[in-house]
Design a protein around this motif. Structure first.
Motif, PDB file in Angstrom:
ATOM      1  N   TYR A 184      -7.408   7.468   1.793  1.00  0.00           N
ATOM      2  CA  TYR A 184      -8.053   6.308   1.186  1.00  0.00           C
ATOM      3  C   TYR A 184      -9.544   6.391   1.505  1.00  0.00           C
ATOM      4  O   TYR A 184      -9.928   6.789   2.607  1.00  0.00           O
ATOM      5  CB  TYR A 184      -7.476   5.003   1.732  1.00  0.00           C
ATOM      6  CG  TYR A 184      -6.128   4.639   1.150  1.00  0.00           C
ATOM      7  CD1 TYR A 184      -6.010   3.659   0.170  1.00  0.00           C
ATOM      8  CD2 TYR A 184      -4.968   5.279   1.576  1.00  0.00           C
ATOM      9  CE1 TYR A 184      -4.785   3.331  -0.369  1.00  0.00           C
ATOM     10  CE2 TYR A 184      -3.731   4.959   1.053  1.00  0.00           C
ATOM     11  CZ  TYR A 184      -3.641   3.972   0.076  1.00  0.00           C
ATOM     12  OH  TYR A 184      -2.413   3.663  -0.461  1.00  0.00           O
ATOM     13  N   GLU A 190     -10.430  10.990  -7.833  1.00  0.00           N
ATOM     14  CA  GLU A 190      -8.979  11.118  -7.644  1.00  0.00           C
ATOM     15  C   GLU A 190      -8.428  12.343  -8.366  1.00  0.00           C
ATOM     16  O   GLU A 190      -7.396  12.889  -7.968  1.00  0.00           O
ATOM     17  CB  GLU A 190      -8.285   9.848  -8.125  1.00  0.00           C
ATOM     18  CG  GLU A 190      -8.591   8.640  -7.241  1.00  0.00           C
ATOM     19  CD  GLU A 190      -7.742   7.428  -7.578  1.00  0.00           C
ATOM     20  OE1 GLU A 190      -6.930   7.513  -8.531  1.00  0.00           O
ATOM     21  OE2 GLU A 190      -7.888   6.401  -6.891  1.00  0.00           O
ATOM     22  N   TYR A 241       0.816  -1.213   0.000  1.00  0.00           N
ATOM     23  CA  TYR A 241       0.000   0.000   0.000  1.00  0.00           C
ATOM     24  C   TYR A 241       0.852   1.266   0.000  1.00  0.00           C
ATOM     25  O   TYR A 241       0.349   2.354   0.219  1.00  0.00           O
ATOM     26  CB  TYR A 241      -0.934   0.003   1.214  1.00  0.00           C
ATOM     27  CG  TYR A 241      -1.971  -1.098   1.145  1.00  0.00           C
ATOM     28  CD1 TYR A 241      -3.100  -0.967   0.349  1.00  0.00           C
ATOM     29  CD2 TYR A 241      -1.804  -2.272   1.866  1.00  0.00           C
ATOM     30  CE1 TYR A 241      -4.044  -1.971   0.269  1.00  0.00           C
ATOM     31  CE2 TYR A 241      -2.741  -3.294   1.793  1.00  0.00           C
ATOM     32  CZ  TYR A 241      -3.859  -3.139   0.992  1.00  0.00           C
ATOM     33  OH  TYR A 241      -4.782  -4.137   0.913  1.00  0.00           O
ATOM     34  N   LYS A 258      -5.555   9.006  -2.649  1.00  0.00           N
ATOM     35  CA  LYS A 258      -4.680   8.096  -3.393  1.00  0.00           C
ATOM     36  C   LYS A 258      -5.487   6.986  -4.047  1.00  0.00           C
ATOM     37  O   LYS A 258      -5.167   6.549  -5.162  1.00  0.00           O
ATOM     38  CB  LYS A 258      -3.633   7.491  -2.462  1.00  0.00           C
ATOM     39  CG  LYS A 258      -2.679   6.555  -3.195  1.00  0.00           C
ATOM     40  CD  LYS A 258      -1.522   6.112  -2.352  1.00  0.00           C
ATOM     41  CE  LYS A 258      -0.563   5.240  -3.178  1.00  0.00           C
ATOM     42  NZ  LYS A 258       0.611   4.833  -2.402  1.00  0.00           N
ATOM     43  N   HIS A 259      -6.524   6.499  -3.360  1.00  0.00           N
ATOM     44  CA  HIS A 259      -7.337   5.439  -3.948  1.00  0.00           C
ATOM     45  C   HIS A 259      -8.724   5.444  -3.308  1.00  0.00           C
ATOM     46  O   HIS A 259      -8.874   5.720  -2.114  1.00  0.00           O
ATOM     47  CB  HIS A 259      -6.690   4.074  -3.733  1.00  0.00           C
ATOM     48  CG  HIS A 259      -7.453   2.945  -4.364  1.00  0.00           C
ATOM     49  ND1 HIS A 259      -7.659   2.850  -5.721  1.00  0.00           N
ATOM     50  CD2 HIS A 259      -8.088   1.883  -3.820  1.00  0.00           C
ATOM     51  CE1 HIS A 259      -8.365   1.768  -5.996  1.00  0.00           C
ATOM     52  NE2 HIS A 259      -8.646   1.155  -4.850  1.00  0.00           N
ATOM     53  N   HIS A 268     -14.535   6.863 -10.103  1.00  0.00           N
ATOM     54  CA  HIS A 268     -13.240   6.636  -9.462  1.00  0.00           C
ATOM     55  C   HIS A 268     -12.202   7.651  -9.946  1.00  0.00           C
ATOM     56  O   HIS A 268     -11.515   8.316  -9.154  1.00  0.00           O
ATOM     57  CB  HIS A 268     -12.790   5.204  -9.769  1.00  0.00           C
ATOM     58  CG  HIS A 268     -11.381   4.885  -9.382  1.00  0.00           C
ATOM     59  ND1 HIS A 268     -10.293   5.245 -10.153  1.00  0.00           N
ATOM     60  CD2 HIS A 268     -10.871   4.246  -8.300  1.00  0.00           C
ATOM     61  CE1 HIS A 268      -9.183   4.847  -9.564  1.00  0.00           C
ATOM     62  NE2 HIS A 268      -9.514   4.233  -8.438  1.00  0.00           N
ATOM     63  N   ASP A 269     -12.090   7.808 -11.264  1.00  0.00           N
ATOM     64  CA  ASP A 269     -11.098   8.724 -11.834  1.00  0.00           C
ATOM     65  C   ASP A 269     -11.426  10.180 -11.519  1.00  0.00           C
ATOM     66  O   ASP A 269     -10.522  10.989 -11.238  1.00  0.00           O
ATOM     67  CB  ASP A 269     -11.006   8.525 -13.347  1.00  0.00           C
ATOM     68  CG  ASP A 269     -10.464   7.146 -13.723  1.00  0.00           C
ATOM     69  OD1 ASP A 269      -9.842   6.500 -12.857  1.00  0.00           O
ATOM     70  OD2 ASP A 269     -10.681   6.720 -14.874  1.00  0.00           O
TER      71      ASP A 269
END
Length: 316
Positions: free
Chosen positions: A260, A288, A87, A295-296, A284-285
């Protein structure tokens, strides 16, 4: 004062190359500035017969060491994930901040201890400092304040807890120099006991800053939430997507200086798996991209059926 630093949702992303330049500029300015400043204050303390200024010089030189820790922590935190750390290494920056906090705390306690000993000893053993020591204290306050704001500016851009901690160390050094200024001026006016009293007051400020840095370091190491405001901004951003019927669950957690997110959203259960997957990938994209500190984000989809009942399908 507090060093709490929650990632901003609208902060512009920083490219790896920009980050390297910022870290290099901060590191060089801090190391060179503190080395020159501590050397000047040591000279002024010795030839100006000021124990307070000599202690202040040692305090300034400790900033050179803490900047080295900051650079090490930042480089380790940006190291690519590997088999032992799948991670990433973000928490290494929190470890570096923890070391900075402990160093600040010890420095504050030692300053306070020295001040108490001088108060107990009284005025008899105190020497009257020279004018050069007074000038050094004024120069130190100006330089350390400038270094604080300079480092703080770039620490915010980088979302760096460790460089924010380093900025507060500059600030604590400025407080130390204020105490030196009061003590030296008081001694020159015939009240040398003011030097010791100011040292004890400075100790309290430094220990408070150390506590704040320690708290933030622990937040980054214990998966603490980013807070209601941050989570609400993120949920509102996701809910604005026309394909998202509702945000069922959203959990954010600090991982070093990065975030996260675990998310559950409700979508039309009659869509095909491929179509749902493409929509979730876009969400998701977008998250971020818009929230640069993330980060995710792991997304779980709850399908809404016409009957009002739900099945569950997961997407990672």
């Amino acid at each position: 004062m507090t060093t709490t630093h929650t990632p901003a949702a609208d902060a512009p992303p920083v490219t790896p190359e920009q980050e390297k330049i910022m870290v290099r500029k901060m590191s060089l300015s801090s190391i060179i500035g503190n080395t020159l400043l501590s050397g000047f204050k040591l000279f002024a303390g010795i030839f100006g017969h000021s124990g307070a200024m000599i202690s202040d010089a040692v305090h300034s030189f400790s900033d050179v060491l803490t900047t080295g820790i900051a650079v090490l922590g930042t480089r380790l935190s940006k190291k690519a994930p590997d088999k032992e750390h799948p991670y990433g290494h973000e928490r290494m920056e929190s470890v570096a901040s923890l070391l900075l906090a402990l160093l600040l705390g010890v420095t504050g306690i030692l300053i306070g201890k020295s001040g108490i000993e001088k108060i107990i000893a009284g005025n008899d053993a105190a020497a009257v400092p020279g004018t050069i020591a007074l000038i050094a204290a004024i120069v130190s306050i100006a330089v350390k304040e400038a270094m604080y704001w300079y480092t703080r500016h770039y620490a915010k851009k980088l979302h760096s807890a460790v460089f924010m901690a380093d900025a507060w160390h500059h600030c604590s050094d400025a407080f130390s120099s204020v105490g030196s200024l009061i003590g030296i001026a008081g001694a020159m006016l015939g009240f040398p006991i003011l030097d010791a009293v100011a040292s004890v007051v400075i100790c309290l400020f430094i220990v408070k800053v150390a506590f704040d840095i320690l708290r933030d370091a622990l937040r980054g190491m214990t998966d603490t939430s980013c807070g209601e405001t941050y989570d609400r901004q993120l949920a509102d951003f996701i809910s604005a997507n026309k394909d998202v019927l509702s945000v069922d669950v959203l959990h954010s957690r600090m991982f070093g200086n990065r975030v996260y997110v675990d998310l559950e959203i409700r979508m039309d259960g009659d869509r095909s798996l491929r179509e749902t997957h493409e929509i979730v990938e876009r969400i998701h994209d977008d998250v971020e991209r818009q929230f640069s500190s993330v980060k995710h984000i792991m997304i779980h989809v709850n399908p809404a059926c016409h009957s009002g009942q739900t099945d569950e399908a997961a997407h990672g």
